[in-house]
Structure formats: structure tokens, C-alpha cells
Design a protein around this motif. Structure first.
Motif, PDB file in Angstrom:
ATOM      1  N   MET A 150       0.841  -1.212   0.000  1.00 39.87           N
ATOM      2  CA  MET A 150       0.000   0.000   0.000  1.00 39.87           C
ATOM      3  C   MET A 150       0.873   1.259   0.000  1.00 39.87           C
ATOM      4  O   MET A 150       0.637   2.212  -0.737  1.00 39.87           O
ATOM      5  CB  MET A 150      -0.908  -0.062   1.237  1.00 39.87           C
ATOM      6  N   LYS A 151       1.914   1.168   0.918  1.00 38.78           N
ATOM      7  CA  LYS A 151       2.829   2.307   1.040  1.00 38.78           C
ATOM      8  C   LYS A 151       3.614   2.510  -0.266  1.00 38.78           C
ATOM      9  O   LYS A 151       3.830   3.636  -0.702  1.00 38.78           O
ATOM     10  CB  LYS A 151       3.789   2.068   2.200  1.00 38.78           C
ATOM     11  N   ASN A 152       4.011   1.332  -0.845  1.00 36.79           N
ATOM     12  CA  ASN A 152       4.761   1.386  -2.107  1.00 36.79           C
ATOM     13  C   ASN A 152       3.957   2.061  -3.209  1.00 36.79           C
ATOM     14  O   ASN A 152       4.480   2.834  -3.986  1.00 36.79           O
ATOM     15  CB  ASN A 152       5.158  -0.025  -2.561  1.00 36.79           C
ATOM     16  N   ASP A 153       2.669   1.714  -3.258  1.00 40.63           N
ATOM     17  CA  ASP A 153       1.778   2.326  -4.282  1.00 40.63           C
ATOM     18  C   ASP A 153       1.757   3.847  -4.139  1.00 40.63           C
ATOM     19  O   ASP A 153       1.811   4.590  -5.103  1.00 40.63           O
ATOM     20  CB  ASP A 153       0.343   1.793  -4.140  1.00 40.63           C
ATOM     21  N   ILE A 206       3.443   9.315  -5.750  1.00 45.34           N
ATOM     22  CA  ILE A 206       4.109  10.604  -5.477  1.00 45.34           C
ATOM     23  C   ILE A 206       5.295  10.811  -6.419  1.00 45.34           C
ATOM     24  O   ILE A 206       5.498  11.884  -6.985  1.00 45.34           O
ATOM     25  CB  ILE A 206       4.552  10.686  -3.985  1.00 45.34           C
ATOM     26  N   LYS A 207       6.049   9.696  -6.609  1.00 47.21           N
ATOM     27  CA  LYS A 207       7.204   9.787  -7.527  1.00 47.21           C
ATOM     28  C   LYS A 207       6.759  10.185  -8.931  1.00 47.21           C
ATOM     29  O   LYS A 207       7.358  11.041  -9.583  1.00 47.21           O
ATOM     30  CB  LYS A 207       7.938   8.429  -7.581  1.00 47.21           C
ATOM     31  N   LYS A 208       5.676   9.502  -9.387  1.00 46.80           N
ATOM     32  CA  LYS A 208       5.171   9.797 -10.736  1.00 46.80           C
ATOM     33  C   LYS A 208       4.697  11.241 -10.836  1.00 46.80           C
ATOM     34  O   LYS A 208       4.902  11.918 -11.854  1.00 46.80           O
ATOM     35  CB  LYS A 208       4.006   8.848 -11.082  1.00 46.80           C
ATOM     36  N   ALA A 209       4.027  11.666  -9.759  1.00 41.20           N
ATOM     37  CA  ALA A 209       3.504  13.049  -9.761  1.00 41.20           C
ATOM     38  C   ALA A 209       4.660  14.047  -9.866  1.00 41.20           C
ATOM     39  O   ALA A 209       4.614  14.998 -10.664  1.00 41.20           O
ATOM     40  CB  ALA A 209       2.710  13.295  -8.479  1.00 41.20           C
TER      41      ALA A 209
END
Lengths: 90, 189
Positions: free
Chosen positions: A1-4, A9-12
Motif C-alpha cells: 500500500m505504502k509502495n503504491d 508521489i514519484k510519478k507526480a
């Protein structure tokens, strides 16, 4: 869940970063503008006289024309001032 | 307005920006002046003494001839410059040459007005002097734009530029002669 969430956030951040970069077309436009500016700012030697003619060509054209009109009118008188009208009135 | 002023004062930048809408608008205005404005002014000013026959077909033919002349000169410029090594595509000529039509428009308006009010101008030294400055000035202005065009758009330099100037100049003179013979008092060049 945290990874998702981290991925999201990384993608954003990545998309924000990419969005702020100029596109290929924008880069080309920036380069064109710089080249035009560099050409205009060429002020040394012959370039200065060339710029005098190519920037404001109407001003140079009418300036030279006024000088020739005065000179030739002084030389040939009223015949010369009617020269253009004679051409049009044929 | 900014684009228009750029064409007026900084033609090098305008040629590089290649605003085809402005170029084609200037060509269209020139054609309208030489065809519609000419007939309209003749009718308005001299219509009561010498009735002007407005022939729509003739006007359309003249306008068509104007468009053909524009395409013709672009083709001629492209052909000559290509022979001299220019890499510029013909579409660029069609999109850009029209930007040199500002002096042509002024010339067209002046020719119409001088013809319509000829008796007012004839044998008047001051008007003769002013018109002389105007027409020679327009000629020099157009010639500068022509050279700048060959250099910036066709990308020619030095001897090649000189050869193109002479060869295209001959072509322009031939087209101008044909235009005047066929009824376009100001050549659409």
C-alpha cells in the motif's frame, strides 16, 4: 500500500518535472529567437551599415529617394519633377 | 499590429517568423486595391462625367491573374534559387514572399489616386516632387526587401546572391510588363 503511494508521489513529481521542461518545438523557437537576436546585435564593421538598411528599410528608401529628388531637381528642374507623372499619364 | 510593425521595421525577423496569414492578407489587399478600389474610385470621382462600366467578370479575371502572378513569382524565385543551390522548399516562398507587399500596397493606392485626380497633380511641381520621392522610395524599399528575402529565405550569399538578384530581377521585369499589358496597373509582385 505504502509502495503504491510512494510510486504515485514519484510519478507526480516526475510529471511535474517533465512539464516544466521546454518541448522540442519550444527549444527550437528559443534557438531561433537567440539566432535572430544575435544577428540583430551584430554591430561591428559592415554589419552596422547593413543593419541600418535592413532595419527600417522604408526609412532608408525614402531618405535616399528624397536626396536624389533634391539633387536631380536642382540639376534638371521641373522636367524631372514631372517625370513620374509623365510615365503614369501615358 | 505587432506583427505588422515587425514587417515594417524588422523584415529579417518577420521573414524568419513566416506568418503566412499576414503574407497572404497583404497579397489579397494588393489585388483588391488594383481591381476593386481602382474601379470604385474611378466611378466615385469621374463617374458622373465618364460613366464607368463595372464588369464583374473582368474584375474576377484580373483578381485571378493577380493570384497567378503571385504563384508565378514564387515559382520563379524558387526555380532560380534552387538552381543556385538553395535548399528552401517552394511552400516557404509562397508563405513568405507576400510579406514584401507593403510597398506594393502603398504604390497601388498612390497609382489609383494619381490616375483619378490626375488633373490636380499634373504640371504641379510640388506634387511632382512629392510623388517622385514616394515612387522612388517605394522602389528602393521593395528592392531592399527583395535582397533581404533572397538572403534570409532562399539562404543565398555572395556571388550566388548577385546572380539570383539579376536573374530574378529580369523575371520580375517580364512579369511586371505582362501584368501591366493585361490590365493590372500596379504589378502584383
Amino acid at each position: 500500500m505504502k509502495n503504491d503511494r510512494d510510486d504515485f508521489i514519484k510519478k507526480a513529481f516526475k510529471s511535474l518535472d517533465e512539464g516544466s521542461k521546454p518541448s522540442q518545438k519550444q527549444k527550437q523557437e528559443m534557438l531561433d529567437r537567440l539566432l535572430i537576436q544575435a544577428q540583430i546585435e551584430e554591430t561591428a564593421g559592415l554589419g552596422r551599415y547593413r543593419n541600418l538598411v535592413t532595419n527600417y528599410p522604408w526609412r532608408f528608401g525614402f531618405g535616399v529617394s528624397a536626396i536624389q529628388a533634391v539633387l536631380f531637381t536642382l540639376m534638371f528642374g521641373a522636367n524631372y519633377t514631372n517625370f513620374v507623372l509623365q510615365l503614369l499619364g501615358r | 499590429m505587432e506583427i505588422f510593425l515587425e514587417m515594417l521595421n524588422r523584415p529579417v525577423e518577420a521573414f524568419k517568423r513566416r506568418n503566412e496569414k499576414l503574407a497572404w492578407s497583404l497579397v489579397g489587399i494588393t489585388i483588391l486595391i488594383v481591381t476593386v478600389f481602382d474601379v470604385m474610385m474611378n466611378d466615385l470621382v469621374n463617374g458622373s462625367d465618364y460613366p464607368v462600366e463595372i464588369n464583374l467578370l473582368k474584375l474576377l479575371l484580373l483578381a485571378g491573374l493577380g493570384v497567378v502572378t503571385y504563384l508565378g513569382i514564387c515559382g520563379m524565385l524558387w526555380g532560380v534559387c534552387k538552381l543556385l543551390g538553395s535548399q528552401t522548399r517552394i511552400s516557404v516562398y509562397v508563405k513568405t514572399w507576400g510579406l514584401t507587399y507593403l510597398p506594393t500596397i502603398i504604390c497601388g493606392v498612390t497609382v489609383v489616386l494619381v490616375e483619378v485626380y490626375f488633373t490636380l497633380f499634373w504640371n504641379n511641381s510640388i506634387w511632382g516632387f512629392i510623388l517622385n520621392i514616394l515612387f522612388v522610395g517605394i522602389l528602393i524599399w521593395k528592392t531592399i526587401l527583395y535582397v533581404v528575402f533572397l538572403k534570409e529565405v532562399a539562404g543565398l550569399e555572395g556571388k550566388k546572391l548577385m546572380i539570383a538578384f539579376v536573374l530574378c530581377g529580369i523575371g520580375i521585369l517580364i512579369l511586371a510588363f505582362l501584368n501591366v499589358r493585361l490590365g493590372l496597373k500596379t504589378p502584383i509582385l
